[in-house]
Design an enzyme around this catalytic site. Structure first.
Site, PDB file in Angstrom:
ATOM      1  N   GLU A   1      22.936  -9.838   1.871  1.00 49.26           N
ATOM      2  CA  GLU A   1      21.959  -9.345   2.849  1.00 49.26           C
ATOM      3  C   GLU A   1      22.082  -7.871   3.208  1.00 49.26           C
ATOM      4  O   GLU A   1      21.442  -7.403   4.144  1.00 49.26           O
ATOM      5  CB  GLU A   1      21.984 -10.204   4.123  1.00 49.26           C
ATOM      6  CG  GLU A   1      21.619 -11.647   3.854  1.00 49.26           C
ATOM      7  CD  GLU A   1      21.483 -12.512   5.106  1.00 49.26           C
ATOM      8  OE1 GLU A   1      20.878 -13.584   4.997  1.00 49.26           O
ATOM      9  OE2 GLU A   1      21.988 -12.105   6.174  1.00 49.26           O
TER      10      GLU A   1
ATOM     11  N   GLU B   1      18.493 -19.023   0.589  1.00 48.64           N
ATOM     12  CA  GLU B   1      18.992 -19.382   1.918  1.00 48.64           C
ATOM     13  C   GLU B   1      17.821 -19.825   2.776  1.00 48.64           C
ATOM     14  O   GLU B   1      16.791 -19.146   2.837  1.00 48.64           O
ATOM     15  CB  GLU B   1      19.678 -18.203   2.616  1.00 48.64           C
ATOM     16  CG  GLU B   1      21.128 -17.982   2.297  1.00 48.64           C
ATOM     17  CD  GLU B   1      21.791 -17.043   3.310  1.00 48.64           C
ATOM     18  OE1 GLU B   1      21.394 -17.073   4.503  1.00 48.64           O
ATOM     19  OE2 GLU B   1      22.694 -16.288   2.908  1.00 48.64           O
TER      20      GLU B   1
END
Length: 877
Positions: free
Chosen positions: A454, A551
């Site tokens: 991320e 995710e």
């Protein structure tokens, strides 16, 4: 073009000229002022050593993560003494080897400082030949507080800030974790506690040799498509005490391949590369992911000689497979595909995300790993993503994944932060990456490397409020760390599998945009992370139709039997200080109830404990149904492109396992107990699956197949009333050919026609159940259901009277249920009896059902009958 193929490394060095002395076992552990001094096992860490000596309680008990902060704020010393044999002392070179030090330490051997460590993820070795004594030798490892070290490093980095400085207050964590190369989540995360560990978390030994020693070994097969030729790349890192000539013999006897290479071993530490060509006339058996084939392997033997004297002898398993990440134009659509092709076959990745299985790595033993990974396989998963804020897992983890056919998306250990790029930091990271790639690249299970978790998204969407005038400096540092260093090393070390700079990422498109895309969450490219806790999770239109969902998820609480050992009676309330303390995600407890309230009545018992346990149950119902809806949407989107979006080829929900007993996104509780979500995953990851949903006032049923062969199947749709048992009517579609690896519509009926055709049905009084059958009437895949209204609005839904009978036979335990009414979300629980049911959290629309229970320790019909509780949705009202 050479594609990646894999191998699995099982090192076993039998080199006669070398001598090894293991230094694991009981050491002495003391803190900086000597007020604490206890025996300590190695491998291990300070926290678990103190707990074993009853100096502290279970660190997971109640609020002990706060009570024991002092441990990580102190400095600690490990000490041991040992005798060294004359056989070892006379060797030309003796190395003191640390497979893992957590984290910042000074190493003292017989009073002399021989080296320092600053990276949990590296192996270190130091030459100690000149320091060995006849008699007692003393080894000390002086560990510095990781919290204070990280703080000092951040202050020394004064030119500009490297955000974030601290975690959110709700996490109750420590600051500046991005300035120390250790498990990032050990300073806290939104699902885990703050336990910045210190210790000797892997093995320690002396290695002594005269001529040469094998330091590290790896092998990986590559396939040349144009020639149809396999070749096996073998890499040896050898430490030689002198320059000498010799031979290296490689042998794969099952494939008839053997070759001897004349080699000049150079003094010092050198990497040697060898290529073993595989006879094209031999059929090579391929390694396949779970559900797509078997996982065969071959035995590689390596021997090294000097003047016909055996200097090294080692071996490993070798697995053959290719992996390609396909990013190409999809017809005339915008964007690029993003999917993995294994052995030439497109494979939909079904699975979850893996976090550290314990805050204290020395407690993650083989039984813990095997239970969790077997649970993934038993839920029909074929992939796990090893998330970048934890640890590079131990060898056994990857061995089991190889064995079980679990593909691994492997992050490097950087997550949710910017990182410094000074020379010292870059140097230790480069060595970390080199060592980890060399250690792991032999495993066929690993199909992709990813540089971080991320961090591209953090830069692109400005998580840390970086001023626009300074953004380019951070982008430059990002590229320096992950592209110019991590990526450069991976591409050099491992040509056998793809590399991604981040996750989520737009992949090839991010590269075109200078490695940081304007929108890394673009559903037309790469992989996507998506979370929304306020939107109605039953509405599939709220989810992005992405190429790959790496995710997504929703929180739930673990069961009461998991929480009870780490809590006391005053904690057993959803509004207690304990419940608030365990929740590390801002507003998480409220978000769970808000989402549940959209479709369910919330528990309202006047009895405090029942209200608490009912609330735990309703959060699991909510989570299971939410993730089911989202996963089924991704699976049915694999063969469709709508407005350029779709062709979804992966669904990895967040997260598989828990690190402690607390609310989280996991489907398996700490200790291994399955949540309702994991039982649901057994079905929604099934290789053949029917998925039902509504669109444009019609009910659709899609048939999804991961099989290699085509199927002739039909949909069988039944309507049931909430008022009573037994179906009201049955509708059947025509037989349809469903090719392997395809999701296709098989049934469509306007809702008005569907309800009218069943006579007494309305949206509020009926529900739909459906399954697939082949042309012989044999059911293929699980039975699924579709609710026509929120259960809280269902008319006729009443509390069922369910009786249970537990029986034992030669294969284990069976539980037979009898019900007098329709029962949604039937949940069976046997408290703290470890094990799992064959099915759970299910819908009962007939009067009886039998499920199996697999006990993980000896049990009895009496114990299970006494422990068994049954909860259904209406029991919590």
């Amino acid at each position: 073009m050479f594609c990646c193929v894999l191998f699995c490394v099982v090192l076993g060095v039998f080199s006669e000229p070398s001598v090894e002395l293991g230094l694991n076992g009981k050491w002495r552990l003391s803190n900086s002022n000597g007020s604490v001094s206890v025996p300590a096992p190695v491998p291990g860490c300070v926290h678990t050593a103190l707990m074993q000596q009853q100096y502290i309680q279970d660190p997971y008990f109640r609020f002990n993560d706060l009570s024991y902060r002092w441990i990580a704020h102190d400095n600690w010393t490990y000490m041991t003494s040992f005798n060294v044999s004359a056989q070892l002392r006379v060797k030309q070179k003796v190395l003191l080897v640390f497979d893992g030090v957590d984290t910042v330490a000074t190493i003292l051997f017989n009073g002399f400082m021989v080296g320092r460590t600053d990276n949990m993820f590296r192996r270190y070795d130091f030459s100690v030949s000149h320091l060995l004594r006849d008699g007692e030798n003393v080894l000390k490892v002086v560990l510095v507080s990781p919290v204070l070290y990280a703080f000092k490093q951040s202050k020394a980095h004064s030119s500009y800030s490297v955000p974030p400085e601290c975690p959110p207050d709700v996490q109750k964590g420590e600051c500046h974790v991005n300035f120390i190369r250790k498990e990032q989540s050990s300073f806290s995360w939104d699902w885990g506690p703050s336990f910045p560990t210190l210790g000797l978390w892997k093995g320690i030994r002396l290695e002594a040799f005269d001529i040469l020693q094998l330091i590290q070994f790896s092998s990986f097969p590559l396939y040349n498509h144009s020639s149809g030729q396999w070749r096996l790349q073998v890499e040896l890192i050898i430490d030689a005490d002198q320059t000498t000539s010799g031979q290296v013999e490689l042998s794969l006897p099952e494939l008839g391949s053997q070759e001897t290479f004349q080699t000049r071993f150079t003094k010092g530490r050198t990497k040697y590369n060898f290529t073993l060509l595989i006879n094209k006339s031999r059929e090579v058996k391929l390694w396949w992911p779970n559900g797509h084939g078997s996982q065969p392997f071959y035995r590689l033997t390596i021997r090294g000689f000097q003047d016909q004297v055996l200097l090294l002898h080692t071996g490993s398993k070798v697995f053959f497979r290719t992996v390609e990440l396909i990013q190409e134009q999809i017809g005339s659509s915008l964007g690029l595909s993003f999917y993995f092709r294994i052995n030439g076959k497109p494979v939909f990745l079904k699975g979850s995300n893996w976090i550290p299985a314990d805050a204290f790595q020395d407690r993650v033993d083989p039984s813990v790993l095997r239970n969790l990974l077997q649970s993934a396989v038993d839920a029909n998963m074929n992939a796990l993503r090893v998330w970048g804020g934890g640890v590079y897992e131990q060898d056994l983890f990857y061995d089991i994944c190889d064995e079980m056919g679990l593909m691994v998306w492997q992050d490097f250990m950087f997550a949710c932060a910017m990182y410094p790029t000074e020379d010292d930091f870059i140097l230790t990271v480069r060595e970390e990456v080199s060592q980890q790639v060399r250690r792991l690249k032999s495993h066929p299970s690993i199909i992709v490397w990813s540089g971080n978790n991320e961090n591209e998204a953090a830069l692109a969407t400005n998580w840390f409020d970086i001023p626009a005038s300074k953004r380019l400096s951070y982008v430059k540092d990002y590229v320096k760390l992950y592209v110019n260093n991590v990526r450069e090393i991976v591409l050099e070390e491992d040509p056998s599998r793809p590399f991604l700079v981040s996750s989520p990422t737009n992949g090839a498109e991010s590269e075109q945009e200078g490695w940081v895309a304007a929108n890394p969450y673009d559903p037309l490219y790469g992989d996507v992370h998506f979370y929304s806790y306020t939107s109605d999770c039953w509405d599939w239109k709220t989810f992005p139709r992405t190429r790959f969902a790496s995710e997504y998820g929703f929180q739930s609480w673990p069961s009461f039997s998991t929480l009870e050992p780490v809590s006391v009676e005053e904690d057993w309330s959803y509004d207690s200080k304990f419940s608030s303390h365990r929740q590390h995600h801002e507003s998480g407890n409220q978000q769970m109830l808000q989402q549940a309230a959209l479709h369910f009545q919330l528990p309202n018992s006047s009895h405090p404990l029942k209200r608490f346990t009912d609330t735990l149950y309703i959060t699991q119902v909510m989570q299971a149904q939410c993730v089911k809806t989202q996963t089924e949407f991704y699976r049915r989107s694999q063969s469709e492109i709508i407005e350029g979006k779709g062709h979804t080829m992966g669904a990895l929900y967040w997260q598989l396992n828990d690190i402690w007993q607390a609310p989280s996104w996991s489907s398996i509780e700490f200790g291994g107990k399955w949540k309702m979500l994991h039982y649901f995953a057994q079905n929604f990851f099934s290789s053949v699956l029917p998925v039902g949903f509504e669109d444009e006032d019609s009910l659709f049923v899609y048939a999804i197949s991961d099989l290699s062969q085509d199927l002739q199947i039909r949909a069988v749709v039944k309507l049931y009333s909430w008022f009573g048992l037994g179906s009201l009517c049955t509708l059947t579609s025509d037989l349809t050919l469903i090719p392997g690896g395809v999701a296709a519509p098989i049934f469509k009926r306007p809702m008005s026609e569907l309800l009218a055709g069943c006579g007494v049905c309305t949206r509020l009084t009926c529900l739909v159940s459906f399954h697939l059958e082949d042309d012989h009437g044999v059911q293929q895949g699980p039975t699924n259901e579709h609710f026509l209204c929120s259960p809280k609005d269902a008319q006729g839904l009443r509390r069922p009277n369910i009786t249970a009978k537990v029986q034992e036979d030669e294969s284990g335990f069976a539980v037979t249920l009898l019900s007098d009414a329709v029962a949604p979300f039937v949940w069976l629980d046997v408290g703290r009896v470890p094990g799992r049911f064959s099915s759970n959290g299910f819908l009962m629309v007939s009067g009886n059902r039998t499920v199996r229970f697999d006990a993980w320790r000896p049990s009895s019909v009496t114990e299970l009958s006494r422990s068994l509780t049954i909860t259904t949705l209406t029991d919590v009202y």
